[in-house]
Design an enzyme around this catalytic site. Sequence first.
Site, PDB file in Angstrom:
ATOM      1  N   GLU A  33       1.115  -1.651   0.359  1.00 26.38           N
ATOM      2  CA  GLU A  33       0.283  -0.299  -0.136  1.00 26.38           C
ATOM      3  C   GLU A  33       1.231   1.484   0.593  1.00 26.38           C
ATOM      4  O   GLU A  33       1.527   1.454   0.943  1.00 26.38           O
ATOM      5  CB  GLU A  33      -0.777   0.025   0.736  1.00 26.38           C
TER       6      GLU A  33
ATOM      7  N   SER B 265      -5.953   2.933  -5.230  1.00 27.04           N
ATOM      8  CA  SER B 265      -5.770   0.786  -4.342  1.00 27.04           C
ATOM      9  C   SER B 265      -6.717   0.176  -6.296  1.00 27.04           C
ATOM     10  O   SER B 265      -7.107  -0.466  -6.152  1.00 27.04           O
ATOM     11  CB  SER B 265      -6.415   0.629  -3.630  1.00 27.04           C
TER      12      SER B 265
ATOM     13  N   HIS C  66      -1.519   3.077   4.592  1.00 22.84           N
ATOM     14  CA  HIS C  66      -2.576   3.959   4.360  1.00 22.84           C
ATOM     15  C   HIS C  66      -2.933   5.438   5.171  1.00 22.84           C
ATOM     16  O   HIS C  66      -2.965   4.412   6.543  1.00 22.84           O
ATOM     17  CB  HIS C  66      -3.851   3.027   3.350  1.00 22.84           C
TER      18      HIS C  66
ATOM     19  N   ASP D  93       0.766  -0.610  -4.999  1.00 20.19           N
ATOM     20  CA  ASP D  93      -0.737   0.196  -5.703  1.00 20.19           C
ATOM     21  C   ASP D  93      -0.593   1.227  -6.342  1.00 20.19           C
ATOM     22  O   ASP D  93      -1.372   1.270  -7.380  1.00 20.19           O
ATOM     23  CB  ASP D  93      -1.576  -0.161  -4.842  1.00 20.19           C
ATOM     24  N   HIS D  94       0.444   2.289  -6.033  1.00 22.11           N
ATOM     25  CA  HIS D  94       0.204   3.410  -6.026  1.00 22.11           C
ATOM     26  C   HIS D  94       1.213   4.375  -5.535  1.00 22.11           C
ATOM     27  O   HIS D  94       1.511   3.753  -4.510  1.00 22.11           O
ATOM     28  CB  HIS D  94      -1.469   3.924  -6.030  1.00 22.11           C
TER      29      HIS D  94
END
Length: 624
Positions: free
Chosen positions: A268, A308, A427, A481-482
Amino acid sequence: MFDTAFKLMLRRLGLLLVVYLLLRVVFFAFNYHEFAGANAGQVLLSFVHGLRFDVAAIAIINGLFIFFSLLPVGNTLHPTYQKVLKWLFILTNVPFIALAVVDVEFFKFIGRRTSNELLSITGDITEQIGQLLGYYWYLALGFLLLTYAFIKVYPKAPTAAAPQPAVWLRSLRLLVIAGLVVLGIRGGLQLKPLRPSHAFVQEPAALGHLTLNSPFTFIKGIGKTTLEKKNYFGTDEELLAALQFNPQKHKQQTEEFQKENVVIVILESFAAEYVGALNNGKGYTPFLDSLASEGLMFQNAFANGRKSIESLPSILAGVPSLMPEPFITSPYQANRLYGLGTLLRDAGYQTAMFHGAANGSMGFNDFAKRAGIETYYGLDEYPSDLRQQDYDGQWGIFDEPYLQYASRELTNLDQPFMATLFTLSSHQPYTIPEQHRGRFPKGELEIHESIGYADYALRQFFKSASKQPWYQNTLFVLTADHTQKSVDPAYQNELGHFRVPLLLFHPSKKLDSLNANKIAQHADIPATVVDYLNLPTDKLLPFGNSLLDTSGTGQAIFFNGNAYVLVKQNVVAELKQDDQLQFYSFPELAPAPSPAPQAGQLLKAQIQYFRNSLVDNRLYFWTE
């Protein structure tokens, strides 16, 4: 509560359930070949599951009818009032019945239940209404007969006056029914409201189309992104040539299929900016850096999206996020799709996904099913006796205990297996377990400390996994994811917003002979896994290329909200909304000294393929 007015309403809504059931039977009969792979029990289960979607559609369409049927004041059984109610009921529902009847045949053209694409072709339908009615006369006749029967059997109010409850009781009843209507529209008490992807939980996946109903998919599609087709290339052959793509490349592998395990770890928010191995040792990921020294870390890797929810389609199915709305929630979410899980499951693999957040979060569990993942491990599956102590208070289970749990569960899987692990502690709000606070560098951003914790959790996972019998026979693919917030000016540009780590690691094999400087992207992962395992298939999409292929320099594609961007090792091509091309140097993003027509043609080909194939549901048109 159960007075005449209430019973009448239930009978009328019950009539609609019967009509929807009948329409599903007709849909099944006309499209039987689509479901021929399912046995009778599976078909019956899809009918039962479909009731949930029928209730949702009926509740949405008939909200006004329900309200006026149970109006707390006045005589709702008066003949004139009942006549108005009847025509409200008929005029509200008949158009959606017509839609379901049309979809019996329209499904054969688009391969999914009708969504909002019907709104974009209304003009064409109007112009061709004569020939359409002539060709599909039996649908028109069936619709007229069904409508006639629907009106004839509409439950009528009794002629004799019937007592009605007190106003306060009728008001209370309306509030209760309103709550039930909302529950019906949501499809239950689950985390996320019901959407088309929830239908695809059965095997074979095609039964999802039988479970759905056309009114539901149409309503859910209203306001969603509708892609406009592009026609830069005239034929499929010209398009494939421009894509530089051979669909049969992996169909006939020359080497033996090797059934090794595959574990994909999605970290994440691990932007490339935070990773020391990508920034001359400056970062917050000492363990990931150590893995990079033993594996292959691509220095120029990109996510195909910024969220995500956009990462899973790219990583597990090779579908980049090239539209304003995520694929998972788009009108095209029910399109035919062969995910990496599907390809490996059909080759004898057991497939699983682990994500410590609440089941239903971002639709991951539903998309995992669409991508061929057999078993999903979310917050609901985490041991109940450990759930409270390991919960982060916001999203789900802290990374360290969750990855340890995943390691144990992986050992219980039959080999070979393919598993996806998605972390969550890095996150927002970047919570750190109490016992680890102050242990990791604070850095300049709030996220930096949680990146350090997630990296530590990853270290503990590999420490325990290395003791398991499956470890030495496993290819690990690690990525993020990013990206997230940035403090480094080098990453504060159009490319930096998408740069993530992408690492291949195998405990018993060296991969350092490959080109670490080639351009890499999430959409390359399915092709890379297929190539590594020597898996024969023609179900890969043209966006991705195997990172093991030494003949190319790689590419990445993404949509920045205003334009499409193709990154090549020698040029960056940008396609604007008005179809104008601009070219820049890589990685400086300075205006290119001269146009790069080959990169421009490739970018246009990928955009045409993406848009047209989604609209027509022909992502794998070469298999038709």
